[in-house]
Design an enzyme around this catalytic site. Structure first.
Site, short mmCIF file in Angstrom:
data_model
loop_
_atom_site.label_atom_id
_atom_site.label_comp_id
_atom_site.label_asym_id
_atom_site.label_seq_id
_atom_site.Cartn_x
_atom_site.Cartn_y
_atom_site.Cartn_z
N MET A 254 0.84 -1.19 0.00
CA MET A 254 0.00 0.00 0.00
C MET A 254 0.88 1.25 0.00
SD MET A 254 -3.26 -0.76 -0.08
CE MET A 254 -2.89 -2.10 -1.23
N HIS A 255 1.52 1.50 -1.14
CA HIS A 255 2.48 2.61 -1.23
C HIS A 255 1.83 3.94 -0.82
CE1 HIS A 255 5.44 0.07 -3.24
NE2 HIS A 255 4.49 -0.35 -4.06
N ASP A 256 0.76 4.31 -1.51
CA ASP A 256 0.18 5.64 -1.31
C ASP A 256 -0.45 5.81 0.07
OD1 ASP A 256 0.98 6.37 -3.84
OD2 ASP A 256 -0.94 5.89 -4.77
#
Length: 304
Positions: free
Chosen positions: A232-234
């Site tokens: 979940m980068h963002d």
């Protein structure tokens, strides 16, 4: 008191989770969304953002931003997010439209009319932020800080050394990092570890409507897998705003390479101070993974 934020985004499947958190984390007040070309074209990111705002019946204005990087052709991430940018879920039709002004103008207007400085959160390429700083340099005094998902102190995920959001528009990123803004950089050093685990992902369809929607999108997301966990980068940028104690940050000088044949878009993060330059960013270097997972589950449960 809730923290007012402006979110610049390029939805994008993991952007959808970040937008949910920006809307429903009790610590935050999302005042404006803007879109930029990145994961897919700006027309698609705008459509996706409007679909999400309609899904959540969110009264948040949205402005469409830059369709291209400052000087380079656009290279997207449709291979990760699908051709539409949000494959997997059939959103209902709606009549929402973006504001009749470009993103950098909408951000400027929101900043200048705010009673206090506002935090900007950029989870796509930094083109809109660079345009804002070019057209309205006086706005820096109305920006509390800029929190970005981008960059890396180590390896990249788009080229061997460069992270996607920075690599798509290195010239914009270079301008932003040299702007004098207070910057918090949540890069791959933490986002590659920010997994939603498989056992949690399996529970999403029974959680709420948001869980059903995210599960459908995540099933088409190619940054990990439903069986081993999804990155979940963002969402990390929103997590830092809501729960900064989950992250370990270090002041560093960060430069963005714009000229290298093989290294354009690389963030040169001077962790050990060898370049003798003053720090221009707080760089997230470690994350409490279990704490992040608990926080993400809690905030998604707050959505309808």
């Amino acid at each position: 008191m809730r923290l007012p934020i402006i979110l610049d985004t390029d939805p994008g499947i993991d952007d959808a989770a970040a937008i949910a958190a920006a809307l429903f984390a009790p610590e935050l007040e999302l005042q404006l969304m803007t879109t930029v070309a990145g994961n897919v074209s700006v027309e698609k990111t705008t459509r996706n953002a409007l679909q999400l705002l309609h899904f959540w019946n969110a009264d948040v204005p949205l402005a469409q931003g830059a369709s291209m990087p400052l000087v380079r052709p656009l290279r997207d991430a449709a291979s990760v997010h699908g051709e539409s940018g949000m494959e997997g879920y059939d959103f209902v039709e709606h009549q929402r439209q973006p504001l009749a002004k470009p993103a950098f103008q909408a951000i400027r207007d929101a900043l200048m009319h705010a009673a206090e400085p506002i935090t900007l959160v950029a989870i796509g390429p930094l083109t809109n932020i660079a345009l804002l700083l070019t057209q309205y340099p006086e706005c820096v005094f109305n920006i509390r800080r800029l929190v970005i998902m981008g960059g890396s102190a180590g390896r990249g995920n788009f080229t061997p050394n460069a992270e996607f959001n920075i690599a798509i528009d290195p010239e914009a990123a270079a301008k932003v990092f040299h702007s004098g803004l207070e910057i918090v950089m949540c890069g791959l050093d933490v986002t590659n570890r920010a997994l939603l685990a498989a056992d949690y992902l399996a529970t999403l369809p029974t959680l709420n409507q948001t869980g059903k929607m995210l599960h459908a999108l995540f099933s088409h997301y190619r940054s990990g897998s439903m069986s081993s966990g999804l990155r979940m980068h963002d969402l990390c940028a929103i997590a830092w705003l809501a729960c900064p104690e989950l992250f370990t940050l270090q002041p560093c000088f960060v430069a963005v390479e714009t000229q290298g044949t093989w290294t354009a878009g690389t963030t040169v993060v001077d962790i050990e101070g060898r370049l003798g330059q003053p720090a221009n960013a707080l760089v997230a270097l470690d994350i409490d993974v279990e704490g992040f997972q608990r926080w993400a589950a809690e905030v998604i449960a707050l959505a309808p």
